[in-house]
Design a protein around this motif. Structure first.
Motif, PDB file in Angstrom:
ATOM      1  N   GLN A 157       1.169   3.701  -3.014  1.00 25.63           N
ATOM      2  CA  GLN A 157       0.451   4.894  -2.852  1.00 25.63           C
ATOM      3  C   GLN A 157      -1.115   4.290  -3.005  1.00 25.63           C
ATOM      4  OE1 GLN A 157       1.510   7.715  -1.120  1.00 25.63           O
ATOM      5  NE2 GLN A 157       3.281   6.444  -0.650  1.00 25.63           N
ATOM      6  N   ILE A 158      -1.540   3.259  -2.540  1.00 24.05           N
ATOM      7  CA  ILE A 158      -2.982   2.978  -2.560  1.00 24.05           C
ATOM      8  C   ILE A 158      -3.411   2.626  -1.120  1.00 24.05           C
ATOM      9  CG2 ILE A 158      -4.235   1.097  -3.495  1.00 24.05           C
ATOM     10  CD1 ILE A 158      -2.266   0.802  -5.708  1.00 24.05           C
ATOM     11  N   ASP A 159      -4.620   3.129  -1.136  1.00 20.59           N
ATOM     12  CA  ASP A 159      -5.181   2.946   0.598  1.00 20.59           C
ATOM     13  C   ASP A 159      -4.335   2.999   1.495  1.00 20.59           C
ATOM     14  OD1 ASP A 159      -7.508   2.114  -0.933  1.00 20.59           O
ATOM     15  OD2 ASP A 159      -7.054   0.079  -1.088  1.00 20.59           O
ATOM     16  N   THR A 160      -3.417   4.165   1.603  1.00 19.43           N
ATOM     17  CA  THR A 160      -2.400   4.493   2.497  1.00 19.43           C
ATOM     18  C   THR A 160      -3.151   4.770   3.791  1.00 19.43           C
ATOM     19  OG1 THR A 160      -2.113   6.626   1.563  1.00 19.43           O
ATOM     20  CG2 THR A 160      -0.562   4.852   0.979  1.00 19.43           C
ATOM     21  N   HIS A 161      -4.501   5.592   3.780  1.00 18.66           N
ATOM     22  CA  HIS A 161      -5.084   5.775   4.947  1.00 18.66           C
ATOM     23  C   HIS A 161      -5.530   4.398   5.859  1.00 18.66           C
ATOM     24  CE1 HIS A 161      -8.291   4.434   2.033  1.00 18.66           C
ATOM     25  NE2 HIS A 161      -9.062   4.213   3.003  1.00 18.66           N
TER      26      HIS A 161
ATOM     27  N   ARG B 117       0.740  -1.266  -0.123  1.00 16.75           N
ATOM     28  CA  ARG B 117       0.197  -0.103  -0.148  1.00 16.75           C
ATOM     29  C   ARG B 117       0.879   1.155   0.109  1.00 16.75           C
ATOM     30  NH1 ARG B 117      -4.135  -2.534   4.378  1.00 16.75           N
ATOM     31  NH2 ARG B 117      -5.689  -3.262   3.003  1.00 16.75           N
ATOM     32  N   CYS B 118       1.719   1.169   0.904  1.00 14.32           N
ATOM     33  CA  CYS B 118       2.727   2.420   0.777  1.00 14.32           C
ATOM     34  C   CYS B 118       3.665   2.511  -0.376  1.00 14.32           C
ATOM     35  CB  CYS B 118       3.787   2.289   2.096  1.00 14.32           C
ATOM     36  SG  CYS B 118       2.816   2.578   3.740  1.00 14.32           S
TER      37      CYS B 118
ATOM     38  N   CYS C 144       2.187   6.106   6.054  1.00 17.59           N
ATOM     39  CA  CYS C 144       3.367   5.780   5.260  1.00 17.59           C
ATOM     40  C   CYS C 144       4.490   6.895   5.327  1.00 17.59           C
ATOM     41  CB  CYS C 144       3.110   5.428   3.834  1.00 17.59           C
ATOM     42  SG  CYS C 144       1.840   4.138   3.402  1.00 17.59           S
ATOM     43  N   GLN C 145       5.554   6.516   5.299  1.00 14.98           N
ATOM     44  CA  GLN C 145       6.735   7.712   5.269  1.00 14.98           C
ATOM     45  C   GLN C 145       7.772   6.921   4.377  1.00 14.98           C
ATOM     46  OE1 GLN C 145       8.238   8.216   9.232  1.00 14.98           O
ATOM     47  NE2 GLN C 145       6.592   9.691   9.896  1.00 14.98           N
ATOM     48  N   ASN C 146       8.285   7.715   3.267  1.00 13.86           N
ATOM     49  CA  ASN C 146       9.198   7.322   2.227  1.00 13.86           C
ATOM     50  C   ASN C 146       8.638   5.879   1.677  1.00 13.86           C
ATOM     51  OD1 ASN C 146      10.754   9.461   3.061  1.00 13.86           O
ATOM     52  ND2 ASN C 146      11.830   8.428   4.759  1.00 13.86           N
ATOM     53  N   ASN C 147       7.593   5.909   1.363  1.00 17.15           N
ATOM     54  CA  ASN C 147       6.959   4.667   0.752  1.00 17.15           C
ATOM     55  C   ASN C 147       7.021   3.345   1.451  1.00 17.15           C
ATOM     56  OD1 ASN C 147       6.082   6.314  -1.579  1.00 17.15           O
ATOM     57  ND2 ASN C 147       8.035   6.002  -2.770  1.00 17.15           N
ATOM     58  N   GLN C 148       7.035   3.750   2.905  1.00 17.18           N
ATOM     59  CA  GLN C 148       7.002   2.517   3.743  1.00 17.18           C
ATOM     60  C   GLN C 148       6.307   2.708   4.763  1.00 17.18           C
ATOM     61  OE1 GLN C 148      11.089   1.851   4.993  1.00 17.18           O
ATOM     62  NE2 GLN C 148      12.056   1.442   2.919  1.00 17.18           N
TER      63      GLN C 148
END
Length: 81
Positions: A61-65, A57-58, A71-75
């Motif tokens: 960038q899908i459903d990150t909520h 997800r991170c 998420c931070q730095n795609n993690q």
């Protein structure tokens, strides 16, 4: 005229693999601890799947909520559960 109707009774026995007497089970109970071990293994697998899903997800960038801590730095911001 006489009614020559005949009644026949049939007994059907089904084999289900289960004994009708609970004191004499057809299948033995699982060994103590076996069920708890299976549940613990299942819970670990579910947590691992959720952590992997949150990583994706991170990353994409899908459903990150729904990622705990966001998420931070795609993690995921939090350490895995």
């Amino acid at each position: 005229s006489q009614d020559n109707t005949r009644t026949t009774t049939y007994t059907i026995t089904l084999q289900t693999g289960q004994s009708p007497d609970p004191a004499d089970p057809a299948q033995p109970d699982p060994e103590p601890g076996t069920i708890a071990e299976h549940i613990a293994t299942r819970d670990t697998l579910i947590a691992d799947q959720e952590n992997l899903l949150n990583t994706y997800r991170c990353m994409f960038q899908i459903d990150t909520h729904v990622v705990p801590g966001g998420c931070q730095n795609n993690q995921p911001a939090r350490n895995p559960v």
